[in-house]
Design a protein around this motif. Structure first.
Motif, PDB file in Angstrom:
ATOM      1  N   SER A   1       8.792  21.510  45.184  1.00 31.18           N
ATOM      2  CA  SER A   1       7.532  22.186  45.075  1.00 31.18           C
ATOM      3  C   SER A   1       6.668  21.881  46.395  1.00 31.18           C
ATOM      4  O   SER A   1       7.122  20.631  46.922  1.00 31.18           O
ATOM      5  CB  SER A   1       6.564  21.530  43.661  1.00 31.18           C
ATOM      6  OG  SER A   1       6.679  20.286  43.981  1.00 31.18           O
TER       7      SER A   1
ATOM      8  N   ARG B   1       1.463  28.539  41.795  1.00 26.85           N
ATOM      9  CA  ARG B   1       2.624  28.917  40.874  1.00 26.85           C
ATOM     10  C   ARG B   1       3.545  29.887  41.422  1.00 26.85           C
ATOM     11  O   ARG B   1       4.653  30.243  41.017  1.00 26.85           O
ATOM     12  CB  ARG B   1       2.213  29.262  39.333  1.00 26.85           C
ATOM     13  CG  ARG B   1       1.517  28.176  38.993  1.00 26.85           C
ATOM     14  CD  ARG B   1       1.399  28.695  37.409  1.00 26.85           C
ATOM     15  NE  ARG B   1       0.786  27.265  36.775  1.00 26.85           N
ATOM     16  CZ  ARG B   1       0.533  27.163  35.568  1.00 26.85           C
ATOM     17  NH1 ARG B   1       0.946  28.057  34.667  1.00 26.85           N
ATOM     18  NH2 ARG B   1      -0.031  26.224  35.177  1.00 26.85           N
ATOM     19  N   LYS B   2       3.271  30.486  42.654  1.00 30.68           N
ATOM     20  CA  LYS B   2       4.271  31.460  43.350  1.00 30.68           C
ATOM     21  C   LYS B   2       5.564  30.566  43.916  1.00 30.68           C
ATOM     22  O   LYS B   2       5.351  29.348  44.197  1.00 30.68           O
ATOM     23  CB  LYS B   2       3.553  32.445  44.300  1.00 30.68           C
ATOM     24  CG  LYS B   2       3.067  33.543  43.858  1.00 30.68           C
ATOM     25  CD  LYS B   2       2.604  34.332  44.990  1.00 30.68           C
ATOM     26  CE  LYS B   2       2.302  35.737  44.343  1.00 30.68           C
ATOM     27  NZ  LYS B   2       2.039  36.670  45.610  1.00 30.68           N
ATOM     28  N   ASN B   3       6.461  31.205  44.101  1.00 28.27           N
ATOM     29  CA  ASN B   3       7.572  30.744  44.738  1.00 28.27           C
ATOM     30  C   ASN B   3       7.982  30.935  46.290  1.00 28.27           C
ATOM     31  O   ASN B   3       7.345  31.996  46.531  1.00 28.27           O
ATOM     32  CB  ASN B   3       9.020  31.149  44.052  1.00 28.27           C
ATOM     33  CG  ASN B   3       9.312  30.308  42.790  1.00 28.27           C
ATOM     34  OD1 ASN B   3       8.986  29.058  42.789  1.00 28.27           O
ATOM     35  ND2 ASN B   3       9.728  30.954  41.596  1.00 28.27           N
TER      36      ASN B   3
ATOM     37  N   ARG C   1       8.304  26.029  44.434  1.00 24.15           N
ATOM     38  CA  ARG C   1       6.992  26.194  43.653  1.00 24.15           C
ATOM     39  C   ARG C   1       5.485  25.823  44.257  1.00 24.15           C
ATOM     40  O   ARG C   1       5.483  24.506  44.675  1.00 24.15           O
ATOM     41  CB  ARG C   1       7.021  25.766  42.226  1.00 24.15           C
ATOM     42  CG  ARG C   1       5.959  26.311  41.270  1.00 24.15           C
ATOM     43  CD  ARG C   1       5.930  25.917  39.941  1.00 24.15           C
ATOM     44  NE  ARG C   1       5.161  26.536  39.092  1.00 24.15           N
ATOM     45  CZ  ARG C   1       5.500  27.232  37.993  1.00 24.15           C
ATOM     46  NH1 ARG C   1       6.797  27.291  37.559  1.00 24.15           N
ATOM     47  NH2 ARG C   1       4.563  27.663  37.267  1.00 24.15           N
TER      48      ARG C   1
ATOM     49  N   SER D   1       1.794  24.759  44.448  1.00 22.72           N
ATOM     50  CA  SER D   1       0.858  24.219  43.695  1.00 22.72           C
ATOM     51  C   SER D   1      -0.435  24.363  44.302  1.00 22.72           C
ATOM     52  O   SER D   1      -0.523  23.710  45.694  1.00 22.72           O
ATOM     53  CB  SER D   1       1.016  23.179  43.103  1.00 22.72           C
ATOM     54  OG  SER D   1       0.133  22.337  42.414  1.00 22.72           O
TER      55      SER D   1
END
Length: 180
Positions: A59, A79-81, A86, A88
């Motif tokens: 993340s 929250r997009k990849n 991921r 934040s």
């Protein structure tokens, strides 16, 4: 003793008026992003796909310093990849220990002295600093965004990137102005 019906109606009206006013204030407090903000946010998101950190990450924490309409756009990529990591997105103030909390730092709408101080404090640390502040990359930031006509261009400070330990792909460098 039960409450008289007129008093109940009066309390409901007062509650509805309060809720309406709260909505008005909340709406005005959150500024909608401009088309330029949306483009800058898209660029920030895309940039994350072309950067590698020294330690593999599952993340990435994108911290925002500064107030402005772009914040509402940056929050949309929460929250997009990005290449299996991921994102934040969170806001921080100038005194937050961003070197411990953030992988990416977007700095905007703060005075140049504070921006320079923040950039110097992060020198040599694996934190991707991005800003739309004037001459950000020239002053030691990793990536500076600048509007030129109708386009948003970006500048990469190669020596700052090298000191940070981050790796920026040659594909991204080919799209940017790279300075030493």
């Amino acid at each position: 003793m039960p409450m008289p019906i007129n008093m109940i109606k009066s309390n409901i009206k007062l509650l509805l008026i309060t809720a309406s006013l709260s909505g008005m204030f909340f709406t005005s407090a959150v500024k909608a992003g401009t088309p330029e903000d949306r483009v800058k946010t898209a660029i920030v998101y895309k940039i994350t796909k072309f950067v590698s950190w020294p330690k593999k990450k599952q993340s990435l924490t994108l911290c925002i310093i500064g107030e402005g309409s772009i914040n509402s756009e940056l929050v949309k990529i929460n929250r997009k990849n990005s290449m299996g990591r991921r994102l934040s997105v969170t806001r921080k103030d100038l005194n937050a220990p961003v070197d411990k909390l953030c992988d990416i730092l977007y700095i905007h709408s703060i005075d140049q002295a504070s921006s320079s101080k923040m950039t110097r404090s992060l020198e040599g640390k694996p934190i991707l600093t991005i800003s739309d502040g004037r001459s950000f990359a020239e002053q030691g930031g990793l990536i500076g965004l600048a509007r030129k006509g109708k386009k948003i261009n970006f500048t990469i400070n190669k020596s700052s990137v090298d000191k940070s330990g981050l790796k920026i792909s040659s594909q991204l460098k080919s799209l940017a102005k790279v300075i030493e």
